[in-house]
Scaffold this motif. Structure first.
Motif, PDB file in Angstrom:
ATOM      1  N   UNK A 617       8.964 -11.614 -71.396  1.00  0.00           N
ATOM      2  CA  UNK A 617       9.267 -11.873 -72.804  1.00  0.00           C
ATOM      3  C   UNK A 617       8.095 -12.598 -73.462  1.00  0.00           C
ATOM      4  N   UNK A 618       7.542 -13.565 -72.758  1.00  0.00           N
ATOM      5  CA  UNK A 618       6.411 -14.308 -73.309  1.00  0.00           C
ATOM      6  C   UNK A 618       5.189 -13.412 -73.463  1.00  0.00           C
ATOM      7  N   UNK A 619       5.102 -12.375 -72.624  1.00  0.00           N
ATOM      8  CA  UNK A 619       4.005 -11.426 -72.777  1.00  0.00           C
ATOM      9  C   UNK A 619       3.974 -10.799 -74.148  1.00  0.00           C
ATOM     10  N   UNK A 620       5.144 -10.516 -74.715  1.00  0.00           N
ATOM     11  CA  UNK A 620       5.194  -9.971 -76.070  1.00  0.00           C
ATOM     12  C   UNK A 620       4.669 -10.979 -77.093  1.00  0.00           C
ATOM     13  N   UNK A 621       5.034 -12.238 -76.923  1.00  0.00           N
ATOM     14  CA  UNK A 621       4.555 -13.276 -77.846  1.00  0.00           C
ATOM     15  C   UNK A 621       3.044 -13.438 -77.751  1.00  0.00           C
ATOM     16  N   UNK A 622       2.512 -13.269 -76.549  1.00  0.00           N
ATOM     17  CA  UNK A 622       1.058 -13.383 -76.415  1.00  0.00           C
ATOM     18  C   UNK A 622       0.348 -12.181 -77.037  1.00  0.00           C
ATOM     19  N   UNK A 623       0.973 -11.025 -76.995  1.00  0.00           N
ATOM     20  CA  UNK A 623       0.402  -9.879 -77.709  1.00  0.00           C
ATOM     21  C   UNK A 623       0.349 -10.159 -79.210  1.00  0.00           C
ATOM     22  N   UNK A 624       1.430 -10.691 -79.744  1.00  0.00           N
ATOM     23  CA  UNK A 624       1.455 -11.023 -81.172  1.00  0.00           C
ATOM     24  C   UNK A 624       0.394 -12.075 -81.489  1.00  0.00           C
ATOM     25  N   UNK A 625       0.328 -13.116 -80.657  1.00  0.00           N
ATOM     26  CA  UNK A 625      -0.664 -14.166 -80.895  1.00  0.00           C
ATOM     27  C   UNK A 625      -2.072 -13.602 -80.856  1.00  0.00           C
ATOM     28  N   UNK A 626      -2.319 -12.647 -79.961  1.00  0.00           N
ATOM     29  CA  UNK A 626      -3.644 -12.023 -79.882  1.00  0.00           C
ATOM     30  C   UNK A 626      -3.984 -11.297 -81.177  1.00  0.00           C
ATOM     31  N   UNK A 627      -3.029 -10.570 -81.723  1.00  0.00           N
ATOM     32  CA  UNK A 627      -3.251  -9.844 -82.969  1.00  0.00           C
ATOM     33  C   UNK A 627      -3.572 -10.815 -84.109  1.00  0.00           C
ATOM     34  N   UNK A 628      -2.833 -11.910 -84.163  1.00  0.00           N
ATOM     35  CA  UNK A 628      -3.091 -12.902 -85.213  1.00  0.00           C
ATOM     36  C   UNK A 628      -4.493 -13.491 -85.060  1.00  0.00           C
ATOM     37  N   UNK A 629      -4.860 -13.822 -83.844  1.00  0.00           N
ATOM     38  CA  UNK A 629      -6.194 -14.373 -83.588  1.00  0.00           C
ATOM     39  C   UNK A 629      -7.269 -13.362 -83.970  1.00  0.00           C
ATOM     40  N   UNK A 630      -7.091 -12.091 -83.585  1.00  0.00           N
ATOM     41  CA  UNK A 630      -8.073 -11.064 -83.944  1.00  0.00           C
ATOM     42  C   UNK A 630      -8.154 -10.901 -85.454  1.00  0.00           C
ATOM     43  N   UNK A 631      -7.006 -10.934 -86.126  1.00  0.00           N
ATOM     44  CA  UNK A 631      -6.984 -10.809 -87.573  1.00  0.00           C
ATOM     45  C   UNK A 631      -7.873 -11.864 -88.218  1.00  0.00           C
ATOM     46  N   UNK A 632      -7.774 -13.098 -87.706  1.00  0.00           N
ATOM     47  CA  UNK A 632      -8.537 -14.198 -88.297  1.00  0.00           C
ATOM     48  C   UNK A 632      -9.999 -14.163 -87.882  1.00  0.00           C
ATOM     49  N   UNK A 633     -10.261 -14.023 -86.580  1.00  0.00           N
ATOM     50  CA  UNK A 633     -11.630 -14.151 -86.090  1.00  0.00           C
ATOM     51  C   UNK A 633     -12.524 -12.995 -86.520  1.00  0.00           C
ATOM     52  N   UNK A 634     -11.943 -11.791 -86.604  1.00  0.00           N
ATOM     53  CA  UNK A 634     -12.748 -10.624 -86.951  1.00  0.00           C
ATOM     54  C   UNK A 634     -12.556 -10.187 -88.400  1.00  0.00           C
ATOM     55  N   UNK A 635     -11.755 -10.942 -89.154  1.00  0.00           N
ATOM     56  CA  UNK A 635     -11.529 -10.634 -90.566  1.00  0.00           C
ATOM     57  C   UNK A 635     -11.133  -9.171 -90.732  1.00  0.00           C
ATOM     58  N   UNK A 636     -10.065  -8.791 -90.017  1.00  0.00           N
ATOM     59  CA  UNK A 636      -9.647  -7.388 -89.963  1.00  0.00           C
ATOM     60  C   UNK A 636      -9.051  -6.931 -91.283  1.00  0.00           C
ATOM     61  N   UNK A 637      -9.367  -5.701 -91.645  1.00  0.00           N
ATOM     62  CA  UNK A 637      -8.785  -5.094 -92.840  1.00  0.00           C
ATOM     63  C   UNK A 637      -7.537  -4.321 -92.442  1.00  0.00           C
TER      64      UNK A 637
END
Length: 637
Positions: A617-637
């Motif tokens: 279950x926590x694996x899903x939360x870490x996937x979400x957290x990864x997406x949020x981090x990528x969104x911020x760090x790489x300024x994703x469109x």
């Protein structure tokens, strides 16, 4: 190991080449270099981690006639013998570096040079005579190599962040982002950015890139294996010699070679074989946790002592994982579903601080020999010698022995349109692919309601299978061998060799050497009968027998325990604070994939799950957290 980039532009690169090199500096802090064509339209860049030829191996390298230029990331094993053959043919060498053989092999044999290279590598060759660039990636994708075409301009780089610095726009590939572990390896989570697939080379000319295979992992058919006349002792001896030679080749360096060590047979076997070749103790580094179910320090310490290595424990806390999660995602450029990638990031940092540049790692053994629980399930289900009751008893025994990771590795069978399509293509339902299907099913309830239907309905497993030569490499093979091949084209390069290998090591300028993914070892592993890969529920039987002399009994007899970090324990766990802060950020609102209200509800329920289920279950939360981090760090469109 190094960082490389290449550009074929119409009008040259804007700005300073140092911008791109700076983003690859962690891959090579010992020097930088660039080459630019006379008209300014082509550029090669290189950051160097000096391992061999410390004094004179700078890159890019240029042919004597000035027409061919090369940058290399990685190591070529057996390079001394190749260098002598080339010298006897009239080629002159100006450095002691192993990388220089690529330049002369290309002159001698063109793209057939790829078949002569052994090791972990990514190479870009700029041939001004041919008006083309050639990019080669090693056989299993140990070394990363990305490319993109933007408005007729072609770019290659070791990491995606360097492509973004070259002016490539950062945007989500939504199918790649939801594809998870089972997606085709060519696809990334960045729109328009692809990988050069393992065992392939790319030809870039006139604003186009074409991919060509030069090697593939060839599994014998079941009929071919049925007429194999070798006895068990001969199979064991052949595999041991292949692995021993791969280890010996990887001891060649002008700097100290150390080793990562867990309590599993893979790293223990590599350390033991390497120590037999050395007249000094090898430094062995082991991650330790304060959760006994996940900590392997006592076994690793006993193994190091047994072979004469020195043991160096590296304790990792939940606070450190929370604090380093974003940095690990920045380096991996993909989603994570467990903290093990972050732990590897922290291990590599500690090893670099100890003055080490090169380490042995055990990745690849499970993928060669069927080590993971899902591989064993597929082997058991295809074993004609077992009665139904025997099979059920063995599966129950295996489930009980994998308390730490069974929720991740042995989920219930998924009934979905995608898995039914998989069954139609393969003729059976693999437990191996069911793991990826289960991850996709469990994370789907967290998607945004406005996620396009075409993305929701995308079937990454089917897409991956349809890109593979099933009739050539799958048909007629034992089911375990079928899944080993599929896994080698998807999960292994996408994830295992990314956030459990190269990217976490190179984040701290550590070169990981992977003997199990030497192609000679892979060929030997392919010829091992399935019954010697998985014997009952005993995985990697041939490896146990081949390295029995260097293993302590606890390791020889121990069942596979996949490397993972402990799940969140309670409401005071640092990861809970990390999740809440991450999910409340502006980047969480901006990312286009997950509904943060649904995610927050899932987080509130996390601790309601028993620990053996919480890790999934926590694996899903870490996937979400990864997406949020990528969104911020790489300024994703």
């Amino acid at each position: 190991m190094c960082g490389i980039f290449a550009a074929m532009t119409r009008d040259g690169l804007p700005g300073d080449r140092c911008d791109q090199l700076k983003l690859l500096e962690h891959r090579g802090p010992d020097g930088t270099g660039t080459w630019t064509s006379r008209d300014g339209k082509w550029t090669l860049g290189h950051t160097r981690l000096s391992i061999i030829g410390l004094r004179n191996g700078s890159q890019p390298m240029t042919s004597p006639d000035g027409a061919v230029h090369v940058v290399v990331n990685g190591e070529f094993y057996g390079y001394r013998e190749i260098r002598e053959r080339l010298r006897s043919s009239g080629y002159r060498f100006s450095t002691d570096s192993d990388s220089e053989i690529a330049l002369h092999l290309y002159d001698q044999r063109g793209m057939q040079a790829a078949t002569q290279l052994r090791g972990e590598f990514a190479v870009v060759i700029a041939d001004e005579r041919q008006r083309a660039m050639f990019a080669i990636r090693d056989r299993f994708g140990v070394k990363p190599l990305y490319y993109t075409v933007v408005n007729g301009e072609v770019f290659f780089a070791s990491e995606i962040k360097a492509l973004l610095a070259l002016g490539v726009p950062a945007a989500w590939d939504l199918e790649g982002a939801i594809g998870g572990m089972g997606r085709s390896h060519e696809i990334t989570e960045f729109a328009g950015i692809s990988t050069v697939p393992p065992g392939c080379y790319a030809i870039a000319r006139d604003g186009q890139v074409r991919i060509h295979p030069y090697w593939d992992w060839k599994m014998p058919t079941a009929e071919q294996m049925a007429v194999d006349t070798r006895n068990e002792a001969e199979v064991v001896a052949e595999f041991r010699e292949a692995l021993r030679d791969a280890v010996r080749q990887r001891l060649v360096a002008d700097v100290e070679v150390a080793s990562y060590l867990s309590g599993g047979i893979d790293s223990c076997a590599v350390l033991g074989l390497a120590q037999q070749e050395m007249d000094r103790p090898i430094r062995a580094f082991t991650l330790t946790f304060d959760n006994a179910l996940y900590d392997e320090a006592s076994i690793a310490e006993a193994q190091a002592k047994h072979v004469g290595a020195t043991f160096h424990p590296i304790p990792i806390t939940g606070r450190e994982i929370a604090e380093s999660f974003a940095d690990a995602v920045w380096h991996s450029e993909t989603q994570m579903f467990n903290g093990h990638g972050v732990a590897k990031f922290l291990l590599s940092r500690a090893v670099r601080n100890a003055g080490i540049k090169v380490v042995f790692t055990g990745e690849g053994s499970d993928e060669m020999l069927g080590g993971y629980p899902y591989f064993r399930v597929d082997a058991l289900n295809n074993d004609p010698s077992l009665r139904l009751g025997q099979r059920s008893a063995l599966l129950d025994e295996m489930l009980g022995a994998n308390a730490a990771t069974r929720a991740l590795m042995m989920p219930e069978q998924v009934d979905s349109a995608e898995m039914r399509a998989v069954q139609r293509r393969l003729g059976w339902l693999p437990a191996t692919l069911n793991v990826a299907a289960n991850q996709a099913k469990s994370v789907a309830p967290l998607f945004r309601d406005d996620l396009p239907a075409s993305v929701r309905e995308f079937q990454p497993l089917v897409s991956a299978l349809d890109r593979l030569p099933l009739s050539q490499r799958i048909a007629g093979r034992d089911r375990l061998n079928q899944m080993l091949y599929v896994n080698a084209k998807t999960v292994m390069p996408n994830f295992i060799l990314n956030f459990l290998a190269d990217r976490m090591e190179m984040a701290h300028s550590i070169e990981g050497r992977v003997p199990f993914l030497d192609h000679h070892v892979a060929d030997a592993a392919a010829r091992v009968p399935v019954s010697m890969k998985v014997k009952g529920i005993r995985e990697k039987h041939v490896l146990r027998e081949a390295t029995k002399d260097v293993l302590i009994p606890e390791v020889y007899d121990r069942q596979k325990h996949p490397f993972s970090t402990p799940p969140t324990r309670d409401a005071n766990d640092p990861m809970i604070e990390f999740y809440r802060d991450t999910f409340a950020s502006q980047a969480a609102k901006d990312q286009p994939i997950y509904d943060m209200a649904k995610v927050s509800t899932a987080l509130d329920k996390l601790l309601d799950y028993p620990p053996d289920q919480r890790i999934a279950v926590e694996g899903n939360l870490q996937r979400v957290a990864s997406v949020v981090v990528m969104q911020e760090l790489f300024d994703m469109a």
